[in-house]
Design a protein around this motif. Structure first.
Motif, PDB file in Angstrom:
ATOM      1  N   THR A  54      99.489  40.282  76.115  1.00 25.57           N
ATOM      2  CA  THR A  54     100.879  40.669  76.087  1.00 25.57           C
ATOM      3  C   THR A  54     101.471  40.594  74.713  1.00 25.57           C
ATOM      4  O   THR A  54     102.138  41.683  74.147  1.00 25.57           O
ATOM      5  N   LYS A  55     101.046  39.521  73.767  1.00 19.59           N
ATOM      6  CA  LYS A  55     101.609  39.441  72.311  1.00 19.59           C
ATOM      7  C   LYS A  55     100.806  40.651  71.507  1.00 19.59           C
ATOM      8  O   LYS A  55     101.408  41.009  70.587  1.00 19.59           O
ATOM      9  N   LEU A  56      99.495  41.046  71.805  1.00 18.03           N
ATOM     10  CA  LEU A  56      99.017  41.875  71.002  1.00 18.03           C
ATOM     11  C   LEU A  56      99.628  43.403  70.845  1.00 18.03           C
ATOM     12  O   LEU A  56      99.888  43.908  69.703  1.00 18.03           O
ATOM     13  N   LYS A  57     100.105  44.003  71.969  1.00 15.07           N
ATOM     14  CA  LYS A  57     101.059  45.094  72.022  1.00 15.07           C
ATOM     15  C   LYS A  57     101.872  45.138  70.879  1.00 15.07           C
ATOM     16  O   LYS A  57     101.929  45.970  70.375  1.00 15.07           O
ATOM     17  N   THR A  58     102.822  43.987  71.478  1.00 17.10           N
ATOM     18  CA  THR A  58     104.048  43.882  70.108  1.00 17.10           C
ATOM     19  C   THR A  58     103.523  44.177  68.688  1.00 17.10           C
ATOM     20  O   THR A  58     104.060  44.725  67.661  1.00 17.10           O
ATOM     21  N   ALA A  59     102.443  43.172  68.409  1.00 18.37           N
ATOM     22  CA  ALA A  59     102.175  43.104  67.063  1.00 18.37           C
ATOM     23  C   ALA A  59     101.499  44.396  66.711  1.00 18.37           C
ATOM     24  O   ALA A  59     101.410  44.506  65.428  1.00 18.37           O
ATOM     25  N   GLN A  60     100.644  44.692  67.405  1.00 20.72           N
ATOM     26  CA  GLN A  60     100.207  46.284  67.103  1.00 20.72           C
ATOM     27  C   GLN A  60     100.812  47.075  66.791  1.00 20.72           C
ATOM     28  O   GLN A  60     100.832  47.938  65.756  1.00 20.72           O
ATOM     29  N   LEU A  75     101.265  40.872  58.871  1.00 18.14           N
ATOM     30  CA  LEU A  75     101.077  41.268  60.284  1.00 18.14           C
ATOM     31  C   LEU A  75      99.717  41.563  60.841  1.00 18.14           C
ATOM     32  O   LEU A  75      99.413  41.571  61.909  1.00 18.14           O
ATOM     33  N   GLU A  76      98.835  42.017  59.811  1.00 17.02           N
ATOM     34  CA  GLU A  76      97.491  42.364  60.160  1.00 17.02           C
ATOM     35  C   GLU A  76      96.877  41.176  60.436  1.00 17.02           C
ATOM     36  O   GLU A  76      95.987  41.172  61.553  1.00 17.02           O
ATOM     37  N   THR A  77      97.316  39.869  59.970  1.00 16.40           N
ATOM     38  CA  THR A  77      96.481  38.731  60.496  1.00 16.40           C
ATOM     39  C   THR A  77      96.951  38.166  61.862  1.00 16.40           C
ATOM     40  O   THR A  77      96.089  37.617  62.570  1.00 16.40           O
ATOM     41  N   GLN A  78      98.213  38.397  62.208  1.00 15.03           N
ATOM     42  CA  GLN A  78      98.639  38.143  63.413  1.00 15.03           C
ATOM     43  C   GLN A  78      98.121  38.891  64.390  1.00 15.03           C
ATOM     44  O   GLN A  78      97.545  38.461  65.566  1.00 15.03           O
ATOM     45  N   VAL A  79      98.004  40.255  64.490  1.00 16.31           N
ATOM     46  CA  VAL A  79      97.316  41.090  65.425  1.00 16.31           C
ATOM     47  C   VAL A  79      95.955  40.938  65.502  1.00 16.31           C
ATOM     48  O   VAL A  79      95.359  41.125  66.396  1.00 16.31           O
ATOM     49  N   GLY A  80      95.460  40.568  64.116  1.00 17.04           N
ATOM     50  CA  GLY A  80      93.858  40.366  64.310  1.00 17.04           C
ATOM     51  C   GLY A  80      93.601  39.147  65.063  1.00 17.04           C
ATOM     52  O   GLY A  80      92.649  39.062  65.873  1.00 17.04           O
ATOM     53  N   LEU A 140      94.388  39.307  47.651  1.00 12.10           N
ATOM     54  CA  LEU A 140      94.685  39.013  49.182  1.00 12.10           C
ATOM     55  C   LEU A 140      93.476  39.010  49.819  1.00 12.10           C
ATOM     56  O   LEU A 140      92.457  39.787  49.757  1.00 12.10           O
ATOM     57  N   VAL A 141      93.245  37.851  50.715  1.00 16.72           N
ATOM     58  CA  VAL A 141      92.031  37.869  51.773  1.00 16.72           C
ATOM     59  C   VAL A 141      92.664  38.033  53.273  1.00 16.72           C
ATOM     60  O   VAL A 141      93.160  37.023  53.659  1.00 16.72           O
ATOM     61  N   TYR A 142      92.466  38.984  53.904  1.00 16.53           N
ATOM     62  CA  TYR A 142      93.045  39.222  55.353  1.00 16.53           C
ATOM     63  C   TYR A 142      92.107  40.111  55.930  1.00 16.53           C
ATOM     64  O   TYR A 142      91.418  40.855  55.542  1.00 16.53           O
ATOM     65  N   ALA A 143      92.379  40.135  57.341  1.00 17.39           N
ATOM     66  CA  ALA A 143      91.406  41.036  58.253  1.00 17.39           C
ATOM     67  C   ALA A 143      92.347  42.156  58.666  1.00 17.39           C
ATOM     68  O   ALA A 143      93.236  42.154  59.036  1.00 17.39           O
ATOM     69  N   LYS A 144      91.664  43.141  58.232  1.00 17.07           N
ATOM     70  CA  LYS A 144      92.489  44.603  58.618  1.00 17.07           C
ATOM     71  C   LYS A 144      92.198  44.774  60.068  1.00 17.07           C
ATOM     72  O   LYS A 144      91.017  44.728  60.457  1.00 17.07           O
ATOM     73  N   PHE A 145      93.091  45.241  60.756  1.00 22.22           N
ATOM     74  CA  PHE A 145      92.887  45.427  62.343  1.00 22.22           C
ATOM     75  C   PHE A 145      92.422  46.667  62.717  1.00 22.22           C
ATOM     76  O   PHE A 145      93.084  47.664  62.147  1.00 22.22           O
ATOM     77  N   TYR A 146      91.538  47.083  63.281  1.00 26.67           N
ATOM     78  CA  TYR A 146      91.103  48.357  63.702  1.00 26.67           C
ATOM     79  C   TYR A 146      91.120  48.552  65.305  1.00 26.67           C
ATOM     80  O   TYR A 146      91.923  49.231  65.804  1.00 26.67           O
ATOM     81  N   THR A 147      90.592  47.716  66.120  1.00 26.19           N
ATOM     82  CA  THR A 147      90.570  47.512  67.596  1.00 26.19           C
ATOM     83  C   THR A 147      90.665  46.078  67.803  1.00 26.19           C
ATOM     84  O   THR A 147      90.461  45.372  67.134  1.00 26.19           O
TER      85      THR A 147
END
Length: 293
Positions: free
Chosen positions: A30-36, A227-232, A165-172
């Protein structure tokens, strides 16, 4: 019987864990859609600011401090989640940060943005310059501005000559790739500028406009990292909890089969004992009747 009791206890525990993991999966989904949606909305904004800066840099007579390449002390901002139970999401980010530290030629100040990163760095015995908690769990542009203010003050004050910066870029949901992003100094190719065609008038002058855009660029990239960290994190947790739920179902099915097998064996043993007891009783009864005759 004791073994069957242990099987029942384990089965109840596994079923309970499976329900918890399934619930966590639903919450993160549920949270993923909003963060995405927030990430996809922030990316074009950051790219446009970078493009505008690249165009303006060609018109400026003097180089903005954010573009000046210098050698010296560095800062590394490690963005991780504030909670675990999301697979190897945090581990990969910490491992990339440690690899960065191993290859760095200059001294590096570590800034941990996220509880899990701070804990991992502390366990590894690495000194942490600053710890910032609850930033990635509840990212906002105001928090990004606070980070930008910290970075700007230390960079312009000469404390840091480079900020990464070190963070995870969200793809899928199945793919979040850790990355190292150079925030300052701003690379010359950040916006892939093209020579402006025609006559352009700037109000105020190009240097002032570039300074304003550089500040917005700093804030937008830090906001994007949050944002990328949260959605990741949510994507990794959906995947991890789905795997955990599947494993719980498989283990529960295996234990159920084992319990049923032992229960059937116990029933068979009891029936055999009852049958044997009845046969012995008939034999004893038959012997008594023969003696009386």
């Amino acid at each position: 019987m004791a073994q069957m009791h242990n099987l029942r206890r384990r089965l109840a525990s596994i079923n309970s864990t499976g329900k918890i993991s399934q619930g966590m999966k639903l919450i993160s989904t549920t949270k993923l859609k909003t963060a995405q949606d927030r990430v996809f909305a922030a990316r074009p904004f950051a790219r446009l600011i970078a493009q505008l800066m690249g165009d303006l840099a060609l018109q400026c007579q003097k180089v903005h401090p954010f573009f000046q390449q210098q050698e010296g002390r560095r800062a590394l901002f490690l963005f991780t989640a504030d909670r675990g139970l999301c697979g190897n999401f945090n581990h990969q980010l910490v491992a990339l940060a440690q690899d960065y530290l191993g290859r760095a030629e200059a001294e590096v100040d570590l800034v941990a943005v996220g509880t899990e990163g701070a804990r991992a760095l502390a366990r590894a015995g690495l000194p942490i310059h600053t710890t910032l908690l609850d930033y990635t769990s509840h990212p906002s542009f105001n928090r990004a501005r606070q980070l930008a203010s910290l970075v700007e003050g230390a960079y312009l004050g000469g404390q840091w000559q480079r900020v990464d910066l070190v963070y995870a870029k969200f793809y899928t949901v199945l793919h979040q790739k850790p990355r190292i992003f150079q925030l300052l100094p701003i690379p010359d190719s950040v916006g892939e500028p093209e020579q402006l065609v025609g006559d352009w008038l700037f109000e105020p002058d190009p240097e002032t406009v570039l300074a304003h855009l550089a500040q917005r660029y700093l804030e937008s990239e830090l906001y994007r990292a949050l944002l990328e960290t949260q959605v990741g994190e949510h994507g990794a947790r959906v995947q991890a909890m789905d795997t955990a739920s599947g494993n719980a179902r498989e283990l529960a099915a295996k234990l159920t089969r084992e319990y049923n097998r032992q229960r059937q064996g116990a029933i068979t043993t009891e029936l055999a004992e009852i049958t044997a007891g009845a046969a012995r009783g008939e034999q004893e009864l038959g012997g008594k009747d023969g003696g009386e005759r």
